[in-house]
Design an enzyme around this catalytic site. Structure first.
Site, PDB file in Angstrom:
ATOM      1  N   HIS A 348       0.795  -1.234   0.000  1.00  0.00           N
ATOM      2  CA  HIS A 348       0.000   0.000   0.000  1.00  0.00           C
ATOM      3  C   HIS A 348       0.818   1.270   0.000  1.00  0.00           C
ATOM      4  O   HIS A 348       0.246   2.361  -0.006  1.00  0.00           O
ATOM      5  CB  HIS A 348      -0.911   0.052   1.230  1.00  0.00           C
ATOM      6  CG  HIS A 348      -2.150  -0.768   1.088  1.00  0.00           C
ATOM      7  ND1 HIS A 348      -3.303  -0.286   0.535  1.00  0.00           N
ATOM      8  CD2 HIS A 348      -2.405  -2.053   1.420  1.00  0.00           C
ATOM      9  CE1 HIS A 348      -4.224  -1.233   0.540  1.00  0.00           C
ATOM     10  NE2 HIS A 348      -3.707  -2.317   1.067  1.00  0.00           N
ATOM     11  N   ARG A 528      -6.840  11.743   5.586  1.00  0.00           N
ATOM     12  CA  ARG A 528      -5.894  11.890   6.683  1.00  0.00           C
ATOM     13  C   ARG A 528      -4.997  13.106   6.422  1.00  0.00           C
ATOM     14  O   ARG A 528      -4.665  13.411   5.267  1.00  0.00           O
ATOM     15  CB  ARG A 528      -5.031  10.630   6.817  1.00  0.00           C
ATOM     16  CG  ARG A 528      -5.764   9.479   7.470  1.00  0.00           C
ATOM     17  CD  ARG A 528      -6.281   9.842   8.827  1.00  0.00           C
ATOM     18  NE  ARG A 528      -5.206   9.853   9.789  1.00  0.00           N
ATOM     19  CZ  ARG A 528      -5.105   9.002  10.805  1.00  0.00           C
ATOM     20  NH1 ARG A 528      -6.037   8.096  11.021  1.00  0.00           N
ATOM     21  NH2 ARG A 528      -4.089   9.072  11.654  1.00  0.00           N
ATOM     22  N   LYS A 533       0.082  14.462   1.476  1.00  0.00           N
ATOM     23  CA  LYS A 533      -1.231  14.783   0.906  1.00  0.00           C
ATOM     24  C   LYS A 533      -1.389  16.291   0.694  1.00  0.00           C
ATOM     25  O   LYS A 533      -2.289  16.746   0.012  1.00  0.00           O
ATOM     26  CB  LYS A 533      -2.347  14.218   1.797  1.00  0.00           C
ATOM     27  CG  LYS A 533      -2.424  12.683   1.768  1.00  0.00           C
ATOM     28  CD  LYS A 533      -3.479  12.155   2.732  1.00  0.00           C
ATOM     29  CE  LYS A 533      -3.576  10.635   2.784  1.00  0.00           C
ATOM     30  NZ  LYS A 533      -4.356  10.033   1.688  1.00  0.00           N
ATOM     31  N   LYS A 639     -14.571   8.290  -5.235  1.00  0.00           N
ATOM     32  CA  LYS A 639     -15.902   8.621  -4.703  1.00  0.00           C
ATOM     33  C   LYS A 639     -16.355   9.977  -5.247  1.00  0.00           C
ATOM     34  O   LYS A 639     -17.516  10.152  -5.628  1.00  0.00           O
ATOM     35  CB  LYS A 639     -15.867   8.684  -3.170  1.00  0.00           C
ATOM     36  CG  LYS A 639     -15.426   7.406  -2.477  1.00  0.00           C
ATOM     37  CD  LYS A 639     -15.098   7.691  -0.991  1.00  0.00           C
ATOM     38  CE  LYS A 639     -14.318   6.569  -0.362  1.00  0.00           C
ATOM     39  NZ  LYS A 639     -13.728   6.943   0.949  1.00  0.00           N
TER      40      LYS A 639
HETATM   41  C1  LIG Z   1     -12.438   7.026   1.314  1.00  0.00           C
HETATM   42  C2  LIG Z   1     -12.008   7.391   2.683  1.00  0.00           C
HETATM   43  C3  LIG Z   1     -10.657   7.596   2.967  1.00  0.00           C
HETATM   44  C4  LIG Z   1      -9.584   7.533   1.907  1.00  0.00           C
HETATM   45  O1  LIG Z   1      -9.470   8.809   1.329  1.00  0.00           O
HETATM   46  P1  LIG Z   1      -8.203   9.219   0.422  1.00  0.00           P
HETATM   47  O2  LIG Z   1      -8.593  10.561  -0.083  1.00  0.00           O
HETATM   48  O3  LIG Z   1      -8.127   8.202  -0.655  1.00  0.00           O
HETATM   49  O4  LIG Z   1      -7.032   9.249   1.314  1.00  0.00           O
HETATM   50  C5  LIG Z   1     -10.303   7.945   4.248  1.00  0.00           C
HETATM   51  N1  LIG Z   1     -11.216   8.089   5.224  1.00  0.00           N
HETATM   52  C6  LIG Z   1     -12.536   7.921   4.987  1.00  0.00           C
HETATM   53  C7  LIG Z   1     -13.492   8.118   6.095  1.00  0.00           C
HETATM   54  C8  LIG Z   1     -12.972   7.560   3.718  1.00  0.00           C
HETATM   55  O5  LIG Z   1     -14.285   7.372   3.501  1.00  0.00           O
END
Ligand SMILES: *Cc1c(COP(=O)(O)O)cnc(C)c1O
Length: 790
Positions: A348, A528, A533, A639
């Protein structure tokens, strides 16, 4: 099931399971009663799935994951069983509102972020496809901490989702495994025998996971740790009450808390014990089930696939060898081959600090036999590959990445870009030795939760135009594409987004007290908090934008609401500084009458799955701005695209594939590529040059330095600024101007609503490939060798 039948079932549980009269029922009582009534509907398909699996003597997949970031379960189950309308009517008749009842369920936050959420999406997809299998993890008493802000600073408090009974699970007091730690190893009749010094019991708790339309259900089995003996009566009778409870305290500690850090290899003994605890319990459970059906261990790789979600369960390799070799008497090399053909491993991360290593001294103390086995694994590897420079045991550590790779027959990355980097960086040597072992499986998200459940307006519109088949065949969204030319469809699409934004604006006012204009662009970064990020890139651009707006308020700015969400690991100082900075900047900007509704910054506390479900459908712009080469895949990005938010992003992780699918003209690309980042870092002056070339960046940095956002306290962010000006490993400065310019292109596009909505609708229509159903089918074909049973 009719609404009347469901209503009767709810009332029956209210009385018989909760012991409550409707006259005194609270939202909690109704939620639990509805949960139990819905759970009843899951039992028959659940049993039927198990029967079919046994009847077919099918291979099963076991997904071992230290984290499952599940969120709420009621709405998912109701949707998957097709009971949404029915449940609404049933509750209406009882005087309760389904939405409010659903919101009463605490989030099961047994994970930190993307890795744990991926595991949860995979469970849903495996049950939807009819892939026989189970998830295995830890039943943490306390999931991820609850976040609040005090003067802008993150405060962590324990989360207690199990304070109320967990309505979905079945405790299995009969399914217990004894898990040992420490002790000694001795040769006995030619076999090595491990005699642990301490032991705890792993007790199973099962949650059925129902797939789409209730056609299949798999199990999530979470292990809770319990003492072998409840307490020491003798010590108690001596009056030593603390000593009497020692055993229990030790045992319960193991499943007490989720480690709130998903990126640092934790050098904690307790974490190693957690990893061994759930891996060993799961393996014993798996072998018991296997041996009840087959008497020949040779068949193990044909009947069992075990997927290791990152290195956390990497001890599975040595443990499986220990069982096959020490306990069943197979030759070591033979045991190793069987184990390898059964195991596969998902990598990962490329962050070097995130690749787990355990001190050999610690491993020797906690798992003495496993350390010996690991040494033999390395010996066997080197005997076969005498030229290889790769070592599992190095610098006094056990390197879990190398161990996982060597003990897996397949290793996968989680996006095309990441898999390429896995081959060329972290595992370059091993890839040369085993060129067929690494495969790619680009992540996905479940459309049941992330579109159907989270975005009912959009879902109704899609179903109205192309029928309901998209829910478990997401590439059908492609059929929406011709509708983009239809003004009626586009008006409805825009109306669904506007409705979601109005709801979110109301929620923001409610939870933060900040009034935002639903017509402004909702620009969202939720994930996070981590330097890679680059939330600080976003907040620097926010500061620069505010400064420009103040200098020239009538320049025709596009109004924006910058929305942040996310938690920082409690020990991650820099990430917590970034959180404080965002909150400080928000306080100053939101109070500025000059900019007013042109710019607002909101940061609701305690980001979790349920908050994501609220924010994503109401987003216009999705911030996916990681330093290229650092984000393995991302799933948040998927998403957003599905829900019609446009991405501003770097060429990183799955952004690359999202851009290919939605079209470069419907994606806002900026910044350096992974190769360019590496090359730029060669220049030790890269940040100084970027600052010198960008008056805007210099102005934003100066705004922070002179205390504009910290009540004149120029020292508050001195360390953060020194890092940006002095080192800037994550290339904030070098990417700033590119990001700024790209944001102005975003402004221009948003100022033309027809153009923007068309781009948004094309994102929805072209993102169907990012379903976790597609990902799971990929694992089934390329990694697990299993065919669906539906
Ligand atoms: C989808 C999701 C993540 C992952 O988000 P990234 O933008 O891909 O880091 C982290 N926390 C929650 C609650 C999520 O639903």
């Amino acid at each position: 099931m009719t609404a009347q039948e469901l209503q009767k079932a709810v009332l029956r549980h209210l009385e018989l399971s909760l012991g409550k009269d409707l006259a005194h029922a609270t939202v909690y009582d109704i939620r639990m009663s509805l949960t139990l009534a819905v759970r009843d509907q899951v039992i028959a398909p659940w049993f039927e799935s198990t029967r079919k699996t046994y009847a077919a003597q099918s291979k099963r997949v076991y997904y071992l994951s230290m984290e499952f970031l599940i969120g709420r379960l009621l709405e998912d189950a109701v949707n998957n069983l097709g009971l949404k309308q029915t449940a609404q009517e049933a509750l209406d008749a009882l005087g309760f509102d389904l939405t409010q009842v659903i919101a009463d369920e605490p989030d099961a936050a047994l994970g930190n972020g993307g890795l744990g959420r991926l595991a949860a999406c995979f469970l849903d997809s495996m049950s939807t496809i009819g892939c026989p299998g189970m998830g295995y993890g830890i039943r943490y008493e306390h999931g991820l901490f609850r976040q609040s802000f005090h003067d802008g600073v993150q405060i962590e408090e324990p989360e207690d989702w199990l304070r109320q009974p967990h309505g979905w699970e079945f405790a299995r007091p009969e399914a217990v495994e004894r898990i040992g730690f420490g002790g000694t190893v001795e040769a006995h009749d030619g076999r090595m025998r491990w005699s642990p010094a301490d032991a705890v019991l792993a007790k199973a708790h099962d949650t059925p996971i129902i797939g789409w339309q209730g056609q299949w259900a798999n199990t999530l089995r979470l292990w809770g740790a319990e003492p072998i003996q409840a307490f020491d009566l003798e010590a108690f009778n001596r009056g030593d009450f603390v000593g009497a409870a020692e055993q229990e305290a030790f045992a319960r500690t193991i499943s007490r808390v989720l480690y709130p850090d998903d990126t640092n290899g934790e050098g904690k003994e307790l974490r190693l014990k957690q990893e061994y605890f759930f891996t060993a319990a799961s393996l014993r459970d798996i072998l018991r089930r296997f041996l009840s059906e087959h008497d020949d261990l040779e068949l193990l790789p044909q009947k069992v696939a075990i997927q290791l979600n990152d290195t956390h369960p990497a001890i599975a390799g040595p443990e499986l060898i220990r069982i096959l070799h020490d306990e069943h008497g197979l030759e070591f090399d033979h045991a190793m081959a069987l184990a390898r053909n059964t195991l596969s491993f998902t990598n990962h991360t490329l962050l070097p600090e995130a690749l787990e290593r355990w001190p050999q001294a610690l491993m020797a103390r906690v798992l003495p036999r496993h350390l010996q086995i690991i040494a033999r694994i390395e010996e066997a590897f080197l005997a076969a590959q005498p030229e290889s420079p790769v070592r599992i045991l190095e610098d006094g550590d056990v390197r879990m990445g190398e161990l996982s790779f060597i003990m897996a027959h397949r290793v996968n990355g989680v996006s095309a870009l990441h898999t390429g980097l896995v081959k060329s960086t972290v595992f370059a040597q091993l890839h040369r030795t085993f060129p067929d072992r690494i495969v790619n499986q680009t992540n996905g998200v479940t459309p049941r939760r992330w579109v159907l459940g989270a975005n009912p307006r959009l879902s109704a519109l899609i179903t109205d135009r192309i029928g309901p088949g998209w829910v478990d065949d997401l590439e059908q969204l492609g059929a929406l594409e011709p509708h983009v030319e239809d003004a009626g469809f586009m008006a409805d699409y825009a109306a669904s987004k506007a409705g979601n934004k109005a709801d979110l604006a109301a929620w923001i006012a409610d939870t933060t007290g900040i009034a935002v204009d639903p017509a402004a662009m909702f620009d969202v970064q939720i994930k996070r908090i981590h330097e890679y990020k680059r939330q600080h890139l976003n907040i620097l651009e926010t500061i620069a934008l505010w400064q420009d707006m103040r200098a020239n308020p009538r320049a025709g700015w596009v109004p924006r609401v910058k929305i942040f969400g996310g938690k920082a690991a409690p020990g991650y100082v820099r990430a917590k500084e970034i959180i404080r900075l965002i909150n400080d900047v928000a306080r100053v900007i939101n109070a500025d009458p000059v900019t007013g509704d042109l710019l607002k910054v909101v940061y609701p506390a305690n980001y979790n799955v349920s908050m994501a479900e609220k924010l994503i459908p109401a987003s216009d712009l999705s911030e996916q701005i990681s330093t290229a080469g650092k984000e393995a895949s991302g799933t948040g990005n998927m998403k957003f695209a599905l829900n019609g938010a446009l991405t501003i992003g770097t060429l990183d992780g799955a952004n690359v594939e999202i851009r290919e699918h939605v079209g470069a003209e419907n994606f806002f690309l900026f910044g350096m590529t992974a190769e360019e980042v590496v090359a730029r870092r060669e220049d030790p002056q890269h940040q100084a040059k970027a600052i010198a070339a960008s008056p805007r960046l210099a102005g934003a940095l100066k705004g922070i330095a002179d205390g504009t956002f910290s009540d004149g306290d120029g020292a508050r962010y001195a360390a953060l600024l020194a890092d940006l000006r002095g080192h800037d490993y994550f290339t904030i400065c070098a990417d700033f101007d590119s990001y700024w310019n790209c944001q102005r292109q975003v402004d221009a596009a948003f100022a033309d609503p027809a153009r923007w909505m068309r781009m948004a609708a094309l994102n929805t229509a072209r993102s169907g490939w990012f379903s976790s159903d597609r990902t799971i089918r990929g694992y089934m074909a390329d990694v697990w060798d299993i065919t669906p049973l539906i």
